[in-house]
Design a protein around this motif. Sequence first.
Motif, PDB file in Angstrom:
ATOM      1  N   ASN A  56       0.856  -1.176   0.000  1.00 57.25           N
ATOM      2  CA  ASN A  56       0.000   0.000   0.000  1.00 57.25           C
ATOM      3  C   ASN A  56       0.898   1.232   0.000  1.00 57.25           C
ATOM      4  O   ASN A  56       2.047   1.177   0.426  1.00 57.25           O
ATOM      5  CB  ASN A  56      -0.953   0.023   1.194  1.00 57.25           C
ATOM      6  CG  ASN A  56      -2.165   0.914   0.960  1.00 57.25           C
ATOM      7  OD1 ASN A  56      -2.298   1.542  -0.091  1.00 57.25           O
ATOM      8  ND2 ASN A  56      -3.044   0.965   1.929  1.00 57.25           N
ATOM      9  N   SER A  58       0.693   5.875  -0.978  1.00 60.46           N
ATOM     10  CA  SER A  58      -0.174   7.019  -1.276  1.00 60.46           C
ATOM     11  C   SER A  58      -0.756   6.836  -2.679  1.00 60.46           C
ATOM     12  O   SER A  58      -0.346   5.945  -3.429  1.00 60.46           O
ATOM     13  CB  SER A  58       0.612   8.326  -1.182  1.00 60.46           C
ATOM     14  OG  SER A  58       1.476   8.449  -2.292  1.00 60.46           O
ATOM     15  N   ALA A  59      -1.681   7.687  -3.055  1.00 60.98           N
ATOM     16  CA  ALA A  59      -2.300   7.594  -4.381  1.00 60.98           C
ATOM     17  C   ALA A  59      -1.240   7.632  -5.480  1.00 60.98           C
ATOM     18  O   ALA A  59      -1.338   6.913  -6.477  1.00 60.98           O
ATOM     19  CB  ALA A  59      -3.320   8.701  -4.552  1.00 60.98           C
ATOM     20  N   SER A  90      -2.434  -3.368  -2.819  1.00 60.30           N
ATOM     21  CA  SER A  90      -3.509  -3.291  -1.840  1.00 60.30           C
ATOM     22  C   SER A  90      -4.785  -2.740  -2.470  1.00 60.30           C
ATOM     23  O   SER A  90      -4.742  -1.884  -3.342  1.00 60.30           O
ATOM     24  CB  SER A  90      -3.095  -2.394  -0.672  1.00 60.30           C
ATOM     25  OG  SER A  90      -4.161  -2.255   0.231  1.00 60.30           O
ATOM     26  N   ASP A  91      -5.915  -3.242  -1.975  1.00 66.43           N
ATOM     27  CA  ASP A  91      -7.193  -2.688  -2.410  1.00 66.43           C
ATOM     28  C   ASP A  91      -7.783  -1.781  -1.322  1.00 66.43           C
ATOM     29  O   ASP A  91      -8.917  -1.331  -1.421  1.00 66.43           O
ATOM     30  CB  ASP A  91      -8.178  -3.800  -2.776  1.00 66.43           C
ATOM     31  CG  ASP A  91      -8.424  -4.782  -1.640  1.00 66.43           C
ATOM     32  OD1 ASP A  91      -7.856  -4.606  -0.549  1.00 66.43           O
ATOM     33  OD2 ASP A  91      -9.210  -5.729  -1.851  1.00 66.43           O
ATOM     34  N   LYS A  92      -6.991  -1.498  -0.285  1.00 70.60           N
ATOM     35  CA  LYS A  92      -7.435  -0.609   0.790  1.00 70.60           C
ATOM     36  C   LYS A  92      -7.229   0.843   0.388  1.00 70.60           C
ATOM     37  O   LYS A  92      -6.610   1.140  -0.624  1.00 70.60           O
ATOM     38  CB  LYS A  92      -6.675  -0.926   2.076  1.00 70.60           C
ATOM     39  CG  LYS A  92      -6.994  -2.310   2.600  1.00 70.60           C
ATOM     40  CD  LYS A  92      -6.345  -2.562   3.924  1.00 70.60           C
ATOM     41  CE  LYS A  92      -6.817  -3.928   4.398  1.00 70.60           C
ATOM     42  NZ  LYS A  92      -6.101  -4.406   5.531  1.00 70.60           N
ATOM     43  N   ASN A  93      -7.735   1.747   1.199  1.00 71.56           N
ATOM     44  CA  ASN A  93      -7.571   3.173   0.942  1.00 71.56           C
ATOM     45  C   ASN A  93      -6.089   3.532   0.881  1.00 71.56           C
ATOM     46  O   ASN A  93      -5.281   2.985   1.641  1.00 71.56           O
ATOM     47  CB  ASN A  93      -8.239   4.003   2.035  1.00 71.56           C
ATOM     48  CG  ASN A  93      -9.744   3.941   1.964  1.00 71.56           C
ATOM     49  OD1 ASN A  93     -10.323   3.687   0.908  1.00 71.56           O
ATOM     50  ND2 ASN A  93     -10.391   4.165   3.087  1.00 71.56           N
ATOM     51  N   PRO A  94      -5.722   4.475   0.004  1.00 75.11           N
ATOM     52  CA  PRO A  94      -4.327   4.906  -0.062  1.00 75.11           C
ATOM     53  C   PRO A  94      -3.874   5.514   1.260  1.00 75.11           C
ATOM     54  O   PRO A  94      -4.678   6.053   2.017  1.00 75.11           O
ATOM     55  CB  PRO A  94      -4.338   5.979  -1.158  1.00 75.11           C
ATOM     56  CG  PRO A  94      -5.593   5.776  -1.914  1.00 75.11           C
ATOM     57  CD  PRO A  94      -6.575   5.156  -0.966  1.00 75.11           C
ATOM     58  N   LEU A  95      -2.576   5.438   1.494  1.00 73.54           N
ATOM     59  CA  LEU A  95      -1.978   6.043   2.674  1.00 73.54           C
ATOM     60  C   LEU A  95      -1.765   7.535   2.409  1.00 73.54           C
ATOM     61  O   LEU A  95      -1.762   7.972   1.265  1.00 73.54           O
ATOM     62  CB  LEU A  95      -0.650   5.353   2.984  1.00 73.54           C
ATOM     63  CG  LEU A  95      -0.734   3.831   3.167  1.00 73.54           C
ATOM     64  CD1 LEU A  95       0.658   3.239   3.289  1.00 73.54           C
ATOM     65  CD2 LEU A  95      -1.593   3.470   4.354  1.00 73.54           C
ATOM     66  N   PHE A  96      -1.579   8.301   3.456  1.00 70.38           N
ATOM     67  CA  PHE A  96      -1.386   9.739   3.299  1.00 70.38           C
ATOM     68  C   PHE A  96       0.060  10.104   2.985  1.00 70.38           C
ATOM     69  O   PHE A  96       0.315  10.980   2.178  1.00 70.38           O
ATOM     70  CB  PHE A  96      -1.849  10.487   4.557  1.00 70.38           C
ATOM     71  CG  PHE A  96      -3.338  10.433   4.739  1.00 70.38           C
ATOM     72  CD1 PHE A  96      -4.180  11.167   3.918  1.00 70.38           C
ATOM     73  CD2 PHE A  96      -3.895   9.652   5.723  1.00 70.38           C
ATOM     74  CE1 PHE A  96      -5.552  11.109   4.067  1.00 70.38           C
ATOM     75  CE2 PHE A  96      -5.268   9.586   5.888  1.00 70.38           C
ATOM     76  CZ  PHE A  96      -6.096  10.311   5.062  1.00 70.38           C
TER      77      PHE A  96
END
Length: 136
Positions: A56, A58-59, A90-96
């Motif tokens: 995972n 960031s975008a 990862s298919d989770k939300n991107p990290l900051f």
Amino acid sequence: KKRVVLKIREKVINNVVEKVREIIGEIGKSKDYPEILRGWILDAAIGLGEEEAVINGSAKELEILSDSFLRETEKRYFDLTGGRIHLVKSDKNPLFAQGVVLTSMNSKTAFNNQVPTRLLRYQAEMRKTIHKEFFA
């Protein structure tokens, strides 16, 4: 007098570290960034020590993590270590924060290679270098 000198040194160190953060942020916009990112992934994969890992980031990093990019990174891992790894985006939300986190498939272990964590990891070495260059 000694306290003033220590405060000045600490301010210089903080300014240099902040400049490093800015430079790394700018590197994220360069054409060389995918190879830098691959190095961070390989570093994390070696540190994680698993045969499979979920990545995972960031975008910005997630945009780079194409299937072909991951397969090439697996090949480079083999070339470096002689071991095999399978990387999954990862298919989770991107990290900051900029950088990547590799997690084992069972989510029990992870290796954080995000920029803030990398800066903390190398903080002692950076402080020594800054001290040597500015105050020795």
